[in-house]
Design an enzyme around this catalytic site. Structure first.
Site, PDB file in Angstrom:
ATOM      1  N   SER A 130      38.297  32.701  12.904  1.00 15.05           N
ATOM      2  CA  SER A 130      36.880  33.592  12.698  1.00 15.05           C
ATOM      3  C   SER A 130      35.916  31.978  12.221  1.00 15.05           C
ATOM      4  O   SER A 130      36.477  30.846  11.656  1.00 15.05           O
ATOM      5  CB  SER A 130      37.106  34.112  11.581  1.00 15.05           C
ATOM      6  OG  SER A 130      36.341  34.889  11.196  1.00 15.05           O
ATOM      7  N   TYR A 143      38.730  37.864   2.907  1.00 14.53           N
ATOM      8  CA  TYR A 143      39.119  36.457   4.214  1.00 14.53           C
ATOM      9  C   TYR A 143      39.015  36.292   4.769  1.00 14.53           C
ATOM     10  O   TYR A 143      40.081  34.658   5.409  1.00 14.53           O
ATOM     11  CB  TYR A 143      37.878  38.426   5.187  1.00 14.53           C
ATOM     12  CG  TYR A 143      38.161  37.907   6.560  1.00 14.53           C
ATOM     13  CD1 TYR A 143      39.367  38.619   7.503  1.00 14.53           C
ATOM     14  CD2 TYR A 143      37.231  37.148   7.348  1.00 14.53           C
ATOM     15  CE1 TYR A 143      39.313  38.361   8.922  1.00 14.53           C
ATOM     16  CE2 TYR A 143      36.885  36.820   8.386  1.00 14.53           C
ATOM     17  CZ  TYR A 143      38.508  37.810   9.243  1.00 14.53           C
ATOM     18  OH  TYR A 143      38.622  37.605  10.820  1.00 14.53           O
ATOM     19  N   LYS A 147      41.748  33.185   6.161  1.00 15.22           N
ATOM     20  CA  LYS A 147      40.920  31.846   7.338  1.00 15.22           C
ATOM     21  C   LYS A 147      40.772  30.976   6.943  1.00 15.22           C
ATOM     22  O   LYS A 147      41.549  29.586   8.372  1.00 15.22           O
ATOM     23  CB  LYS A 147      40.239  32.884   7.973  1.00 15.22           C
ATOM     24  CG  LYS A 147      39.987  34.241   8.455  1.00 15.22           C
ATOM     25  CD  LYS A 147      41.361  34.237   9.556  1.00 15.22           C
ATOM     26  CE  LYS A 147      40.750  35.450  10.545  1.00 15.22           C
ATOM     27  NZ  LYS A 147      42.060  36.049  11.458  1.00 15.22           N
ATOM     28  N   THR A 176      34.060  44.969  18.756  1.00 17.91           N
ATOM     29  CA  THR A 176      35.281  45.361  18.630  1.00 17.91           C
ATOM     30  C   THR A 176      35.190  46.524  17.034  1.00 17.91           C
ATOM     31  O   THR A 176      34.187  46.233  16.294  1.00 17.91           O
ATOM     32  CB  THR A 176      36.534  44.457  17.642  1.00 17.91           C
ATOM     33  OG1 THR A 176      36.036  43.995  17.012  1.00 17.91           O
ATOM     34  CG2 THR A 176      36.076  43.001  19.009  1.00 17.91           C
TER      35      THR A 176
END
Length: 225
Positions: A130, A143, A147, A176
């Site tokens: 990401s 998050y 990553k 998404t």
């Protein structure tokens, strides 16, 4: 028995994973990993040479059983992941554990179990990372940490396994279901026309995977034009 190369894609039931499966289907036999049984079966029926491959990624015993009969693997695409955003003061220990368990620990364990198969094929590991794996922003603590760790894992894997190719793919926001959930949490508008499509990310994966053997694509950074 097919002589085509084989690719295993996690999180293949929708979004980027399904797009990667469709991109690789003309040249690869596919193992489609994911939790959505009906969606996986529908995708497998659509793509010749594809079949569902179901295992709980955070269960080491289940992973060991599911990988036991894979003797050779040409491509492993780690796409499954989770994102729960919010300020650090509201990010519980459980969110940290769940995020790191799926986004990092499961990737490391699945790769470890499949190393003999990947070595046998001089295979390729693709990590769907990401933009948050390159720059950490407010509200993205757990998050982004996962990553950044995933990027480090890829760099170490590349250094330790010189016969393998390892590519980290760093897309910006992608249209998404996960992105819809994130934007709802952020309280912002969902603007798919400003985001990447899953197919554009899949095209980058295909480019890295099909590059001549002498070309090793280490990192791909993709942003909406």
């Amino acid at each position: 028995m097919s002589e085509r190369p084989t690719a295993l894609i996690t999180g293949a039931s929708r979004g980027i994973g399904a797009a990667v499966a469709r991109a690789l289907a003309p040249t690869h036999d596919l193992l489609l990993g994911g939790r959505g049984t009906e969606a996986l079966q529908a995708l497998a029926a659509e793509l010749p040479g594809a079949r569902p491959w179901q295992a709980e990624l955070t269960d080491p015993a289940a992973l060991a059983q599911a990988t036991a009969e894979i003797a050779s693997l040409d491509v492993l695409v780690h796409n499954a992941g989770m994102a729960e955003v919010g300020p650090l003061e509201k990010t519980s220990a459980q969110v940290w554990r769940d995020t790191l368990e799926l986004n990092v620990v499961a990737v490391a364990e699945l790769t470890r179990l499949l190393l003999p198969a990947l070595r046998a094929a001089r295979g390729h590991v693709v990590l769907i990372n990401s933009g948050a794996g390159l720059n950490a922003n407010a509200g993205w603590g757990a998050y982004a940490a996962s990553k950044f760790a995933l990027r480090a894992f890829g760099e170490v894997l590349r250094a330790e396994e010189p016969e393998l190719r390892v590519t980290s793919v760093h897309p910006g926001r992608v249209d998404t279901d996960m992105q819809r959930a994130i934007r709802k949490t952020e309280g912002g508008q969902y603007e798919p026309e400003r985001y990447l499509t899953p197919e554009s990310v899949a095209d980058s994966v295909l480019h890295a995977v099909t590059a001549p053997r002498g070309a090793h694509v280490h990192q791909v950074v993709i942003r909406p034009s």
